[in-house]
Design an enzyme around this catalytic site. Structure first.
Site, PDB file in Angstrom:
ATOM      1  N   CYS A 189     -10.690  -3.188  -4.636  1.00  9.59           N
ATOM      2  CA  CYS A 189      -9.584  -4.267  -5.104  1.00  9.59           C
ATOM      3  C   CYS A 189     -10.403  -5.544  -5.682  1.00  9.59           C
ATOM      4  CB  CYS A 189      -8.429  -4.555  -3.966  1.00  9.59           C
ATOM      5  SG  CYS A 189      -7.544  -3.193  -3.373  1.00  9.59           S
ATOM      6  N   ASN A 245       0.836  -1.208   0.030  1.00  9.70           N
ATOM      7  CA  ASN A 245       0.092   0.020   0.060  1.00  9.70           C
ATOM      8  C   ASN A 245       0.868   1.349  -0.084  1.00  9.70           C
ATOM      9  OD1 ASN A 245       0.735  -0.508   2.782  1.00  9.70           O
ATOM     10  ND2 ASN A 245      -0.960   0.475   3.255  1.00  9.70           N
ATOM     11  N   GLU A 286      -2.934  -4.720  -3.024  1.00  8.85           N
ATOM     12  CA  GLU A 286      -3.364  -5.543  -4.117  1.00  8.85           C
ATOM     13  C   GLU A 286      -3.479  -4.774  -5.418  1.00  8.85           C
ATOM     14  OE1 GLU A 286      -4.917  -4.762  -1.240  1.00  8.85           O
ATOM     15  OE2 GLU A 286      -6.222  -6.407  -0.547  1.00  8.85           O
TER      16      GLU A 286
HETATM   17  N1  THU Z   1      -5.415  -1.369   2.385  1.00  6.87           N
HETATM   18  C1  THU Z   1      -4.777  -2.240   1.332  1.00  6.87           C
HETATM   19  O1  THU Z   1      -3.632  -1.905   0.805  1.00  6.87           O
HETATM   20  N2  THU Z   1      -5.620  -3.316   0.873  1.00  6.87           N
HETATM   21  C2  THU Z   1      -7.074  -3.399   1.152  1.00  6.87           C
HETATM   22  O2  THU Z   1      -7.571  -4.436   0.623  1.00  6.87           O
HETATM   23  C3  THU Z   1      -7.696  -2.617   2.198  1.00  6.87           C
HETATM   24  C4  THU Z   1      -6.833  -1.350   2.681  1.00  6.87           C
HETATM   25  C5  THU Z   1      -4.584  -0.320   2.873  1.00  6.87           C
HETATM   26  C6  THU Z   1      -5.015   1.220   2.249  1.00  6.87           C
HETATM   27  C7  THU Z   1      -4.457   2.136   3.546  1.00  6.87           C
HETATM   28  O3  THU Z   1      -3.156   2.336   3.206  1.00  6.87           O
HETATM   29  C8  THU Z   1      -4.459   1.167   4.729  1.00  6.87           C
HETATM   30  O4  THU Z   1      -4.485  -0.279   4.449  1.00  6.87           O
HETATM   31  C9  THU Z   1      -5.664   1.418   5.503  1.00  6.87           C
HETATM   32  O5  THU Z   1      -6.878   1.408   5.045  1.00  6.87           O
END
Ligand code: THU
Length: 136
Positions: A93, A42, A55
């Site tokens: 995602c 992320n 993702e």
């Molecule tokens: N996040 C992801 O990387 N994948 C997900 O499926 C849900 C959320 C990240 C986005 C943000 O940086 C952090 O988790 C909190 O929401």
């Protein structure tokens, strides 16, 4: 590539997370039909909206390299750099997965360092709006 190996790649990607605002570190590892693994983390942003999930980072890396067909993805995440419980992909995602993956695409979600659960895309996004929806 077994599930454990793919999870290990996701854990390595989680270490690259740029998440100064939420403190949630997330990693993903996507196996393409060609046998290559694309990782993602992320990437947050001070404006919040531009934040990209792990993702989608993995999917966009893969698609931008010419991949169009995928087998499975491993997802790991949690607060403060470790897995704090079952980490499930967000709705956006899941929608990106529906663009490129069949209903039997596997989503491997870690619930701890050593434990995980496996879902299909059909389970996580039933009745999806997909390319087929607008192809008639
Ligand atoms: N996040 C992801 O990387 N994948 C997900 O499926 C849900 C959320 C990240 C986005 C943000 O940086 C952090 O988790 C909190 O929401």
């Amino acid at each position: 590539m077994n599930n454990r190996e793919l999870l290990d790649s996701a854990f390595a990607a989680m270490k690259k997370s740029y998440s100064p605002y939420s403190g949630y570190t997330v990693g993903a590892a996507l196996l393409s039909a060609s046998g290559r693994v694309y990782t993602g983390c992320n990437i947050e942003n001070a404006a919040f909206g531009p934040t990209n999930c792990a993702e989608r980072t993995a999917f966009f890396k893969a698609v931008s390299e010419g991949e169009r067909s995928f087998i499975k993805i491993a997802v790991v995440g949690g607060k403060g750099g470790s897995v704090t419980g079952l980490f499930m992909p967000c709705g956006v995602c899941r929608q990106v997965m529906a663009e490129f993956c069949l209903p039997d695409f596997q989503i491997i979600c870690a619930s701890s360092e050593n434990e995980y659960e496996v879902f299909t895309l059909a389970q996580l996004l039933p009745g999806s709006f997909s390319p087929e929806t607008i192809s008639e």
